[in-house]
Design a protein around this motif. Structure first.
Motif, PDB file in Angstrom:
ATOM      1  N   TYR A 341      47.623  33.359  28.095  1.00 52.76           N
ATOM      2  CA  TYR A 341      46.310  33.368  28.741  1.00 52.76           C
ATOM      3  C   TYR A 341      46.377  33.208  30.242  1.00 52.76           C
ATOM      4  N   LYS A 342      47.427  32.550  30.731  1.00 52.45           N
ATOM      5  CA  LYS A 342      47.469  32.337  32.186  1.00 52.45           C
ATOM      6  C   LYS A 342      47.599  33.635  32.967  1.00 52.45           C
ATOM      7  N   HIS A 343      48.053  34.675  32.290  1.00 56.06           N
ATOM      8  CA  HIS A 343      48.121  35.968  32.957  1.00 56.06           C
ATOM      9  C   HIS A 343      46.746  36.493  33.318  1.00 56.06           C
ATOM     10  N   PHE A 344      45.750  35.962  32.671  1.00 57.80           N
ATOM     11  CA  PHE A 344      44.414  36.502  32.894  1.00 57.80           C
ATOM     12  C   PHE A 344      43.593  35.623  33.825  1.00 57.80           C
ATOM     13  N   TYR A 345      44.242  34.626  34.405  1.00 53.65           N
ATOM     14  CA  TYR A 345      43.559  33.869  35.449  1.00 53.65           C
ATOM     15  C   TYR A 345      43.336  34.811  36.626  1.00 53.65           C
ATOM     16  N   CYS A 346      42.201  34.647  37.267  1.00 51.47           N
ATOM     17  CA  CYS A 346      41.866  35.588  38.338  1.00 51.47           C
ATOM     18  C   CYS A 346      42.565  35.211  39.631  1.00 51.47           C
ATOM     19  N   GLN A 347      42.971  36.233  40.359  1.00 49.02           N
ATOM     20  CA  GLN A 347      43.520  36.003  41.681  1.00 49.02           C
ATOM     21  C   GLN A 347      42.407  36.245  42.684  1.00 49.02           C
ATOM     22  N   TYR A 348      42.439  35.465  43.770  1.00 46.45           N
ATOM     23  CA  TYR A 348      41.246  35.470  44.601  1.00 46.45           C
ATOM     24  C   TYR A 348      41.021  36.805  45.292  1.00 46.45           C
ATOM     25  N   ASN A 349      42.088  37.587  45.484  1.00 46.18           N
ATOM     26  CA  ASN A 349      41.933  38.830  46.239  1.00 46.18           C
ATOM     27  C   ASN A 349      41.736  40.050  45.345  1.00 46.18           C
ATOM     28  N   GLU A 350      41.565  39.838  44.077  1.00 40.77           N
ATOM     29  CA  GLU A 350      41.372  40.989  43.195  1.00 40.77           C
ATOM     30  C   GLU A 350      39.947  41.508  43.309  1.00 40.77           C
ATOM     31  N   PRO A 351      39.774  42.820  43.113  1.00 44.43           N
ATOM     32  CA  PRO A 351      38.406  43.331  43.118  1.00 44.43           C
ATOM     33  C   PRO A 351      37.619  42.776  41.935  1.00 44.43           C
ATOM     34  N   PHE A 352      36.313  42.768  42.111  1.00 41.68           N
ATOM     35  CA  PHE A 352      35.450  42.175  41.093  1.00 41.68           C
ATOM     36  C   PHE A 352      35.638  42.834  39.730  1.00 41.68           C
ATOM     37  N   TYR A 353      35.842  44.149  39.738  1.00 42.39           N
ATOM     38  CA  TYR A 353      35.938  44.810  38.435  1.00 42.39           C
ATOM     39  C   TYR A 353      37.163  44.342  37.645  1.00 42.39           C
ATOM     40  N   VAL A 354      38.218  43.953  38.343  1.00 40.57           N
ATOM     41  CA  VAL A 354      39.384  43.418  37.639  1.00 40.57           C
ATOM     42  C   VAL A 354      39.092  42.000  37.153  1.00 40.57           C
ATOM     43  N   LYS A 355      38.473  41.204  38.036  1.00 41.47           N
ATOM     44  CA  LYS A 355      38.176  39.825  37.647  1.00 41.47           C
ATOM     45  C   LYS A 355      37.287  39.789  36.411  1.00 41.47           C
ATOM     46  N   LYS A 356      36.324  40.686  36.391  1.00 41.13           N
ATOM     47  CA  LYS A 356      35.382  40.690  35.280  1.00 41.13           C
ATOM     48  C   LYS A 356      36.112  40.946  33.960  1.00 41.13           C
ATOM     49  N   LEU A 357      37.032  41.901  34.006  1.00 37.71           N
ATOM     50  CA  LEU A 357      37.798  42.188  32.791  1.00 37.71           C
ATOM     51  C   LEU A 357      38.669  41.008  32.406  1.00 37.71           C
ATOM     52  N   LYS A 358      39.226  40.337  33.409  1.00 36.19           N
ATOM     53  CA  LYS A 358      40.066  39.183  33.095  1.00 36.19           C
ATOM     54  C   LYS A 358      39.245  38.080  32.439  1.00 36.19           C
ATOM     55  N   LEU A 359      38.025  37.913  32.921  1.00 37.83           N
ATOM     56  CA  LEU A 359      37.163  36.916  32.273  1.00 37.83           C
ATOM     57  C   LEU A 359      36.924  37.294  30.814  1.00 37.83           C
ATOM     58  N   GLU A 360      36.732  38.567  30.583  1.00 37.97           N
ATOM     59  CA  GLU A 360      36.527  39.002  29.203  1.00 37.97           C
ATOM     60  C   GLU A 360      37.768  38.717  28.364  1.00 37.97           C
ATOM     61  N   MET A 361      38.923  38.919  28.984  1.00 30.05           N
ATOM     62  CA  MET A 361      40.164  38.622  28.268  1.00 30.05           C
ATOM     63  C   MET A 361      40.246  37.132  27.953  1.00 30.05           C
ATOM     64  N   LEU A 362      39.914  36.317  28.940  1.00 32.00           N
ATOM     65  CA  LEU A 362      40.004  34.871  28.726  1.00 32.00           C
ATOM     66  C   LEU A 362      39.079  34.443  27.589  1.00 32.00           C
ATOM     67  N   THR A 363      37.886  35.019  27.538  1.00 32.78           N
ATOM     68  CA  THR A 363      36.984  34.679  26.430  1.00 32.78           C
ATOM     69  C   THR A 363      37.576  35.130  25.113  1.00 32.78           C
ATOM     70  N   ALA A 364      38.219  36.299  25.141  1.00 37.89           N
ATOM     71  CA  ALA A 364      38.723  36.838  23.885  1.00 37.89           C
ATOM     72  C   ALA A 364      39.930  36.066  23.360  1.00 37.89           C
ATOM     73  N   VAL A 365      40.777  35.565  24.264  1.00 37.37           N
ATOM     74  CA  VAL A 365      41.996  34.896  23.777  1.00 37.37           C
ATOM     75  C   VAL A 365      41.789  33.404  23.520  1.00 37.37           C
ATOM     76  N   ALA A 366      40.623  32.889  23.894  1.00 35.42           N
ATOM     77  CA  ALA A 366      40.404  31.448  23.746  1.00 35.42           C
ATOM     78  C   ALA A 366      40.495  31.042  22.282  1.00 35.42           C
ATOM     79  N   ASN A 367      41.318  30.065  22.009  1.00 39.52           N
ATOM     80  CA  ASN A 367      41.371  29.511  20.658  1.00 39.52           C
ATOM     81  C   ASN A 367      41.519  27.995  20.753  1.00 39.52           C
TER      82      ASN A 367
END
Lengths: 826, 451
Positions: A341-367
């Protein structure tokens, strides 16, 4: 010289000017046309450049066509290329002048230099002029047999170009057969690849009309052909490899040994630096192993690292595309990335569209094991100065809370957000707290304490305000000030611009009144009066409905507006599992990025490799009352409709209020409308409605007509006959079923008592498929329409699947009656 | 297959526009640009690289501020198109030496020539600079790279490293140099982009290295090359979770989580002696990409102290400590920190005798910016910032500010310890001895400290 730079800056494509310049160029070209003096070519080059730069920025330079052709008699290859580019662009619009070019192109096709031959042939095929095709056949035929691979390469694509200008000419000249021969025998890999692409496209398009083409297309997937390509895979360029891999993904090996052989051969493709090759390989691996559950799981393990490498090594755009695919995979197999899951932590300089997908990933992998870390990280983003990011993060926390069993810590975090006193944070959090309370009413005590401290003046966003008002109504007995806060909101009725908020206000004050009548009576009166005077149709109608309901019988009113309610167990998934399966079948395509199957966003002829046997995807139910949206959107709208979030439901509600159903003169306006509103309210807000309501609701939704809920008295419903004996046996039904594109889909689980009607989101679809033992199959048919119902039993729940088949476009509204439904559920 | 390819400037002008299939209306470039520009009304959200409008799919990448766009009506693999667009940009750069708006405009005919060969009827033919060379006849018009803002990872060697000939990395693969002879040389760059997130207490939350071994060859006659890496290089971390640090540190071995290779690379002896052999094609290309989550020593420590001094004031103290050897110097360092939105005035106080440092308060987005020309290893720098607010503070200002982020470049240093042990070029003659440049550089990708 510097031709383009200056002129381009002023001339934007929208306002092509430069008429003067064009005629200037025309003059100069004319002068040069006959000249043989030294330096002519240089002068021509400059002029040609000017012409092409005008062409690029959208100035119409077609008027110099004949001059360009006159100047094209040259041996200078750079000049030739510019000329070809120009001719290719304008020939289509000047078919007569295009004839002028045929001569020199044909001559060039016989040039000694293979480069010139190839170039000329390519340009010749790019003219896109139907009445010139006769001049193409000869050079193409020669080109396919040329000794130079460059010319053959060009010719192979040239055949495809010819096919698109005139399919019959191409087929009559028997070019596909020549391509096939070349594909299986040519030494040059790029020639082979081009033959393959051309053949795939030609046979794909021909297959619908010609059985032979369909057969030929099948032979591309035959074992010898596939092996031929696989044996040469390393010779192909990385792009051609993608084409081959895509082909292999459709191949059905005869046994598991063969599958392993293929996979072993191609495994090193996963280490390719080109993301396109890696994804094509992954698609193939996933497709090949679909039937082998264990190996399929191993494939997930194997592809993990290469995918993560692509996410971090590529451009942000590439990360976006790959993350979309990861998201699809994680929905099918949540466990695969749960430790990464740490791979999907957002980096501050990423574009919003990448961050948004990463948030979706984080929600999906949460257990259970990683939720604490993930939520902690998300809380950091929620405090972020980047507002859109903060909002998305809060929503992500909420989503995790709704999918977890142990929400203890998360609720605390959410409540802390409310204490941050940032308007956007408060707004997002309120919406979430409302949804949480609908699922976990046991938290109401903690939440209400905090929510009660929020001043409604600090909440301005309609959705948040509506959520706050809902809580005030719902927990009126626990919140001391509820009647008074509502009262002050009602006093400012005219300043409230959102109809959604006013609707909620009406409902909340009703609930409040039913629980604390003495304190609320005055405010209720004011609200109803304001509502009746409201210019918004829905608000007016709801006020009127409440008024009449109260007048009729307060006990009934209570049963309608504020009955005891059950907690929502599962919020509906936005997408049915069948849609998800279809997207998975289209792995490594735009469908994954859009999260929609291709039939929802492409025209039929462009669907390419993902053909469908039926035209259902295009079906258009052109009823008189529905807003005329295209079917794809309607399907989507329907899917959205399944989201049982109060606010969103209300939105749809608002959106549909323009449809004629609401104002239809044919039925007794207010009562019916009000009733329908109440029904929506009942369902959308919070509770299991009485048994007969879901039936009509479910039918409407199943039909996917996007109708308002009111049982519409359609003038003459076509006579539908219930055929009690299924015409299809379960197996062939199952087969047909899978082939059909989806018009709309919804899974409804009904417990045998038929009391509650909860939209069910199914977990893993393969589990669903496995437990799919058809019990009963019903069919209605009429000339226009067939409806198939399939009833299955899984555990204690009955599943009813429904399929709609339109024989032709049906202009009448189709209406199914409750009785028939009841017959169905016995 | 794609239908059109075009390159737009930042203002939306077509620089090149090529229609391959003729199945999409002409105004698509304009439609695209308007959509991208006004993706969300507030203009804050960036348009995603892939979107669909009226049945047309628009796929784009941003390269040096230019938009490289492909359109299609088909349901193509997005990664294929995106990769292709990047590759087209790279090929153009190989030919023009420098890729920017100016060089594109001056060489648009050459670019058209390239596009004709790279894509035919929407299908990719070749993106290999090497292969394309035989089809390209236009001579590039070289723009002066010195004046222009440089780009790409290779460009960062141009500053601060005087030994490197500045023009080398920006010269075209086809342009002839004065004197008519080409200089025989090859560049191998080990570029590591690092991402580190520190918690407010200075603990490392996440760290990752995304590395690339980039090669740019100007060798004639395509000799074979052998690149030897660390002997103790390990790939894959077995079944262990990649964030499980225990046991991995201290051993000194370089452990890659995963890596991938350019198609020209032969891995025959890689498993035995960690040697890559390849015949480098012309132009710039990544020999190998790798990813490391093994713990490493972050080059900088960031210390932030926020103190409320009086009712309307607060003080922020930023301390940066370079933790790499003093023989190494980092350059172009920029430290940024968002301040509370209600901040009205900011006063900076640099350390006494500070040279080459600049501070700025960006009023529009309430950010402080501290830039340093260079930082020598093992040194420490401090900045004091006094903030003034219009009203009394409510709540905690650390919740309204931060995190601190940092960008930097450190030449001749790479935290992973991955090394090119030797670079062997198959000799054609005894006298053949081309220049070999092996360079290392570390760049911050996302270097963030929470406060």
């Amino acid at each position: 010289m510097a031709p383009p730079a200056q002129s381009q800056k002023s001339a934007s494509p929208s306002q092509p000017s430069g008429k003067g310049e064009v005629s200037d160029v025309k003059m100069q070209l004319r002068q040069l046309a006959g000249s043989r003096s030294p330096g002519t070519d240089d002068a021509k080059r400059e002029l040609f450049k000017k012409v092409i730069s005008y062409m690029t920025i959208g100035i119409d330079v077609s008027s110099v066509f004949s001059e360009m052709v006159m100047c094209s008699a040259t041996s200078d290859i750079v000049l030739k290329k510019m000329c070809y580019l120009y001719v290719g662009n304008y020939a289509k619009y000047n078919p007569d002048l295009a004839l002028l070019t045929i001569n020199f192109l044909q001559r060039d096709c016989k040039d000694e230099d293979p480069m010139i031959r190839g170039l000329a042939l390519r340009s010749l095929c790019s003219l896109r002029v139907a009445n010139l095709v006769e001049y193409l056949v000869g050079p193409l035929g020669t080109g396919l047999k040329d000794g130079n691979s460059y010319v053959r390469m060009v010719a192979a694509i040239g055949v495809l170009k010819l096919y698109h200008i005139s399919a019959s000419t191409c087929m009559d000249a028997d070019f596909p057969a020549m391509l096939k021969h070349l594909m299986l025998n040519d030494k040059d890999a790029q020639v082979v690849a081009n033959c393959l692409t051309s053949l795939q496209e030609i046979w794909g398009l021909e297959a619908s009309t010609s059985e032979e083409a369909a057969r030929e297309r099948e032979t591309l997937l035959s074992k010898p052909v596939i092996y031929y390509f696989l044996n040469r895979i390393k010779e192909f360029s990385e792009w051609a490899q993608c084409i081959v891999l895509d082909l292999v993904a459709k191949y059905v090996p005869s046994d598991s040994n063969e599958i392993f052989d293929v996979m072993n051969l191609l495994e090193d493709r996963l280490q390719h630096a080109n993301g396109a090759v890696v994804l094509a390989t992954i698609k193939m691996f996933l497709q090949l192993t679909l039937s082998m559950t264990d190996v399929h799981q191993q494939v997930y393990e194997r592809i993990k690292a290469p995918l993560l490498t692509l996410v971090s090594s590529g451009s942000p755009e590439q990360s976006y595309a790959v993350l979309s695919h990861l998201h699809l995979l994680v929905m099918r197999a949540p466990f695969i990335f749960s430790s990464d899951y740490k791979h999907f932590y957002c980096q501050y300089n990423e574009p919003f569209y990448v961050k948004k997908l990463k948030l979706e990933m984080l929600t999906a992998v949460a257990n259970e094991s990683n939720t604490y870390d993930i939520v902690t990280e998300l809380c950091e983003y929620a405090a972020n100065v980047d507002i859109p990011m903060a909002r998305e993060s809060i929503r992500a926390v909420g989503k995790i809370a709704l999918q977890q069993y142990d929400v203890n810590a998360i609720v605390d975090r959410l409540l802390q957000f409310l204490e941050m006193e940032k308007e956007h944070v408060t707004a997002e959090t309120l919406v979430l707290v409302k949804d949480l309370l609908r699922k976990y009413p046991q938290w109401s005590h903690d939440c209400i304490a905090v929510v009660g401290n929020i001043s409604s003046k600090n909440v301005q966003e309609p959705k948040a305000k509506a959520a706050l008002i809902w809580m005030l109504g719902e927990y009126a007995q626990d919140m001391q000030d509820a009647p008074y806060i509502l009262e002050s909101l009602i006093e400012n009725w005219d300043e409230e611009h959102s109809a959604e908020v006013r609707l909620h206000l009406l409902t909340a004050i009703m609930k409040c009144f039913l629980r604390r009548p003495p304190e609320t009576q005055k405010a209720l009166g004011a609200a109803l009066a304001a509502g009746l005077a409201d210019f918004h149709q829905d608000v007016h109608d709801r006020a009127l409905f409440y008024y009449r309901l109260l007048k009729y019988n307060v006990t009934v009113a209570e049963r309608v507006v504020d009955p005891p309610k059950q907690a929502v167990s599962v919020f509906a998934d936005t997408q049915s599992s069948e849609i998800k399966d279809r997207i998975f079948d289209e792995f490594n395509s735009l469908s994954v990025v859009y999260q929609k199957p291709s039939y929802m966003f492409t025209d039929k002829e462009h669907r390419g490799p993902f053909e469908f046997s039926e035209e259902l995807g295009n079906l258009s139910i052109d009823t008189e009352l529905a807003d005329n949206v295209v079917p794809a959107q309607r399907v989507e709208a329907n899917d959205k409709d399944l989201l049982l979030s109060t606010s969103e439901k209300e939105d749809n509600h608002g959106a549909s209020n323009n449809s004629s159903a609401y104002n239809a003169p044919s039925y007794d306006g207010s009562r019916m409308v009000a009733a329908s509103q109440a029904q929506q309210d009942l369902v959308s807000l919070d509770q299991p409605p009485p048994a007969d309501v879901p039936a009509s609701l479910a039918i409407d939704d199943l039909l996917g007509l996007g109708l308002p809920v009111a049982p519409s008295p359609a003038p003459s419903p076509p006579a539908l006959k219930l055929n009690a004996k299924a015409v299809l046996d379960p197996n062939s039904f199952q087969q047909k079923w899978r082939q059909l594109p989806l018009a709309a889909s919804q899974e409804i689980s009904m417990n045998p008592q038929g009391v509650s009607c909860i939209v069910k989101s199914s977990g893993s679809s393969s589990a669903y498929a496995r437990s799919f033992h058809p019990l009963h199959c019903f069919r209605w048919s009429s000339p226009e329409l067939q409806v198939l119902f399939l009833r299955t039993k899984r555990g204690r729940a009955f599943y009813l699947s429904c399929g709609l088949y339109f024989n032709r476009l049906c202009p009448n509204l189709v209406c199914l009656r409750d009785q028939s439904w009841k017959k169905m559920i016995e | 297959m794609i239908s059109q390819f075009f390159v737009l400037s930042q203002r939306g002008d077509n620089i090149v526009f090529r229609d391959y299939r003729g199945d999409i209306q002409k105004g698509s470039a304009e439609i695209f640009f308007r959509k991208v520009k006004f993706w969300k009304e507030d203009g804050k959200e960036e348009a995603p690289p892939v979107f669909n409008l009226d049945g047309v799919n628009y796929i784009h990448v941003k390269v040096v501020g230019l938009l490289f766009v492909a359109t299609t009506r088909n349901n193509l693999p997005p990664s294929l198109v995106l990769e292709l667009l990047q590759r087209v940009a790279r090929v153009i750069k190989d030919y023009l030496g420098v890729l920017n708006e100016d060089s594109l405009r001056k060489n648009f005919v050459l670019v058209y020539e390239l596009l004709d060969e790279v894509i035919d009827f929407g299908y990719v033919q070749s993106t290999s600079t090497e292969v394309l060379k035989s089809y390209i006849f236009n001579e590039p018009i070289v723009v002066d790279a010195g004046r222009l803002p440089s780009l790409g990872p290779a460009a960062l060697f141009m500053q601060g490293n005087k030994r490197m000939p500045g023009t080398a990395v920006t010269k075209s693969v086809v342009a002839h140099e004065t004197g008519g002879t080409k200089r025989e040389e090859i560049f191998v760059d080990v570029i590591e982009k690092i991402s580190v997130t520190f918690s407010s207490s200075g603990y490392i939350l996440t760290s990752e290295i995304d590395g690339t071994i980039q090669m740019k060859s100007y060798l004639s006659g395509n000799p074979e090359i052998r690149v030897a890496l660390n002997d103790d290089l390990t790939i894959g971390r077995g079944g262990r979770s990649i964030y499980d640090y225990s046991g991995s540190s201290g051993s000194g071995a370089v452990i890659l989580d995963d890596c991938n290779f350019h198609e020209s690379v032969h891995l025959d002896s890689f498993d035995v002696d960690r040697t890559l052999s390849l015949v480098p094609p012309d132009g710039e290309f990544p020999v190998m990409n790798y990813r490391i989550t093994q713990e490493f020593k972050p080059p900088f420590r960031i210390n932030t102290l926020v103190e409320e001094s009086e009712h309307f004031k607060a003080e922020v103290i930023l301390k940066i400590r370079a933790e790499f050897p003093s023989s190494v110097t980092a350059n172009t360092i920029v430290i940024e920190m968002p301040l509370p939105t209600y901040t009205t005035r900011v006063n900076f106080e640099l350390e006494p005798g500070a040279v080459g440092q600049r501070t700025d308060f960006k009023e529009s987005n309430k950010r402080l910016e501290w830039s340093l020309k260079k930082i020598v290893g093992e040194s420490e720098h401090t900045l004091r910032v006094k903030l003034t607010f219009p009203q009394e503070l409510h709540g905690n200002i650390t919740k309204e500010a931060g995190p601190v982020s940092m960008t930097f470049t450190i030449p001749m240093y790479n935290p992973s310890g991955l090394q090119v042990k030797y670079l062997q070029i198959a000799k054609k003659t005894k006298t053949y001895n081309p220049y070999r440049w092996v360079r290392y550089v570390t760049q911050a990708n996302s270097y963030v400290a929470r406060i």
